[in-house]
Design a protein around this motif. Structure first.
Motif, PDB file in Angstrom:
ATOM      1  N   ILE A 108      70.901  49.729  89.917  1.00 50.36           N
ATOM      2  CA  ILE A 108      71.170  49.706  91.351  1.00 50.36           C
ATOM      3  C   ILE A 108      71.168  48.266  91.857  1.00 50.36           C
ATOM      4  O   ILE A 108      72.027  47.874  92.649  1.00 50.36           O
ATOM      5  N   GLY A 109      70.237  47.472  91.366  1.00 53.02           N
ATOM      6  CA  GLY A 109      70.173  46.072  91.758  1.00 53.02           C
ATOM      7  C   GLY A 109      71.433  45.296  91.403  1.00 53.02           C
ATOM      8  O   GLY A 109      71.798  44.346  92.083  1.00 53.02           O
ATOM      9  N   ARG A 110      72.098  45.728  90.320  1.00 55.47           N
ATOM     10  CA  ARG A 110      73.328  45.062  89.897  1.00 55.47           C
ATOM     11  C   ARG A 110      74.549  45.553  90.657  1.00 55.47           C
ATOM     12  O   ARG A 110      75.468  44.777  90.904  1.00 55.47           O
ATOM     13  N   VAL A 111      74.582  46.837  91.006  1.00 60.49           N
ATOM     14  CA  VAL A 111      75.828  47.404  91.525  1.00 60.49           C
ATOM     15  C   VAL A 111      75.847  47.639  93.030  1.00 60.49           C
ATOM     16  O   VAL A 111      76.916  47.814  93.608  1.00 60.49           O
ATOM     17  N   ASP A 112      74.700  47.655  93.684  1.00 58.58           N
ATOM     18  CA  ASP A 112      74.703  47.963  95.117  1.00 58.58           C
ATOM     19  C   ASP A 112      75.355  46.813  95.892  1.00 58.58           C
ATOM     20  O   ASP A 112      75.016  45.652  95.686  1.00 58.58           O
ATOM     21  N   PRO A 113      76.269  47.145  96.802  1.00 59.33           N
ATOM     22  CA  PRO A 113      76.982  46.100  97.541  1.00 59.33           C
ATOM     23  C   PRO A 113      76.148  45.454  98.651  1.00 59.33           C
ATOM     24  O   PRO A 113      76.522  44.394  99.158  1.00 59.33           O
ATOM     25  N   GLU A 114      75.037  46.054  99.006  1.00 65.90           N
ATOM     26  CA  GLU A 114      74.245  45.574 100.136  1.00 65.90           C
ATOM     27  C   GLU A 114      73.117  44.657  99.663  1.00 65.90           C
ATOM     28  O   GLU A 114      72.282  45.037  98.843  1.00 65.90           O
ATOM     29  N   ALA A 115      73.083  43.449 100.205  1.00 66.82           N
ATOM     30  CA  ALA A 115      72.077  42.461  99.807  1.00 66.82           C
ATOM     31  C   ALA A 115      70.657  42.947 100.077  1.00 66.82           C
ATOM     32  O   ALA A 115      69.745  42.665  99.298  1.00 66.82           O
ATOM     33  N   SER A 116      70.461  43.699 101.152  1.00 62.61           N
ATOM     34  CA  SER A 116      69.107  44.162 101.472  1.00 62.61           C
ATOM     35  C   SER A 116      68.611  45.172 100.441  1.00 62.61           C
ATOM     36  O   SER A 116      67.424  45.185 100.091  1.00 62.61           O
ATOM     37  N   VAL A 117      69.486  46.012  99.931  1.00 65.29           N
ATOM     38  CA  VAL A 117      69.093  46.974  98.891  1.00 65.29           C
ATOM     39  C   VAL A 117      68.792  46.215  97.600  1.00 65.29           C
ATOM     40  O   VAL A 117      67.793  46.495  96.920  1.00 65.29           O
ATOM     41  N   GLN A 118      69.612  45.232  97.264  1.00 60.91           N
ATOM     42  CA  GLN A 118      69.355  44.406  96.083  1.00 60.91           C
ATOM     43  C   GLN A 118      67.995  43.715  96.199  1.00 60.91           C
ATOM     44  O   GLN A 118      67.245  43.648  95.229  1.00 60.91           O
ATOM     45  N   ALA A 119      67.673  43.227  97.387  1.00 60.41           N
ATOM     46  CA  ALA A 119      66.391  42.546  97.605  1.00 60.41           C
ATOM     47  C   ALA A 119      65.223  43.519  97.433  1.00 60.41           C
ATOM     48  O   ALA A 119      64.198  43.174  96.831  1.00 60.41           O
ATOM     49  N   THR A 120      65.369  44.725  97.948  1.00 64.49           N
ATOM     50  CA  THR A 120      64.327  45.741  97.783  1.00 64.49           C
ATOM     51  C   THR A 120      64.091  46.017  96.301  1.00 64.49           C
ATOM     52  O   THR A 120      62.951  46.076  95.843  1.00 64.49           O
ATOM     53  N   VAL A 121      65.178  46.187  95.558  1.00 67.35           N
ATOM     54  CA  VAL A 121      65.063  46.449  94.120  1.00 67.35           C
ATOM     55  C   VAL A 121      64.329  45.301  93.429  1.00 67.35           C
ATOM     56  O   VAL A 121      63.422  45.530  92.627  1.00 67.35           O
ATOM     57  N   ARG A 122      64.701  44.061  93.728  1.00 67.25           N
ATOM     58  CA  ARG A 122      64.033  42.909  93.106  1.00 67.25           C
ATOM     59  C   ARG A 122      62.540  42.906  93.409  1.00 67.25           C
ATOM     60  O   ARG A 122      61.716  42.696  92.520  1.00 67.25           O
ATOM     61  N   GLN A 123      62.187  43.166  94.668  1.00 64.77           N
ATOM     62  CA  GLN A 123      60.775  43.184  95.061  1.00 64.77           C
ATOM     63  C   GLN A 123      60.014  44.279  94.320  1.00 64.77           C
ATOM     64  O   GLN A 123      58.886  44.055  93.853  1.00 64.77           O
ATOM     65  N   LEU A 124      60.618  45.446  94.206  1.00 60.31           N
ATOM     66  CA  LEU A 124      59.945  46.546  93.515  1.00 60.31           C
ATOM     67  C   LEU A 124      59.803  46.266  92.029  1.00 60.31           C
ATOM     68  O   LEU A 124      58.738  46.513  91.451  1.00 60.31           O
ATOM     69  N   LEU A 125      60.845  45.734  91.418  1.00 64.40           N
ATOM     70  CA  LEU A 125      60.782  45.456  89.980  1.00 64.40           C
ATOM     71  C   LEU A 125      59.740  44.399  89.655  1.00 64.40           C
ATOM     72  O   LEU A 125      59.140  44.438  88.571  1.00 64.40           O
ATOM     73  N   GLU A 126      59.489  43.487  90.573  1.00 68.27           N
ATOM     74  CA  GLU A 126      58.435  42.483  90.365  1.00 68.27           C
ATOM     75  C   GLU A 126      57.062  43.145  90.296  1.00 68.27           C
ATOM     76  O   GLU A 126      56.140  42.623  89.667  1.00 68.27           O
TER      77      GLU A 126
END
Length: 67
Positions: free
Chosen positions: A46-64
């Protein structure tokens, strides 16, 4: 009774395909809350394919924070 794999399936479909970024973001957070370790690969995708920067940021924060 609802099985956890059914819940995860619904959340995964919402996280990957809902038309609203807020819904995808909420689904990503719910996936992590339900099974942080088991959904790691889905979250990475999802972090790679989602077009929305805010969703990508959420994924990065959670994966950390992932175990």
């Amino acid at each position: 009774a609802v099985r956890s794999d059914e819940v995860l399936g619904v959340l995964e479909r919402a996280a990957l395909g809902d038309g609203y970024a807020l819904v995808r973001d909420a689904a990503v957070r719910a996936l992590f809350a339900v099974d942080a370790r088991g959904t790691k690969s889905v979250l990475e995708r999802i972090g790679r394919v989602d077009p929305e920067a805010s969703v990508q940021a959420t994924v990065r924060q959670l994966l950390e924070r992932a175990p």
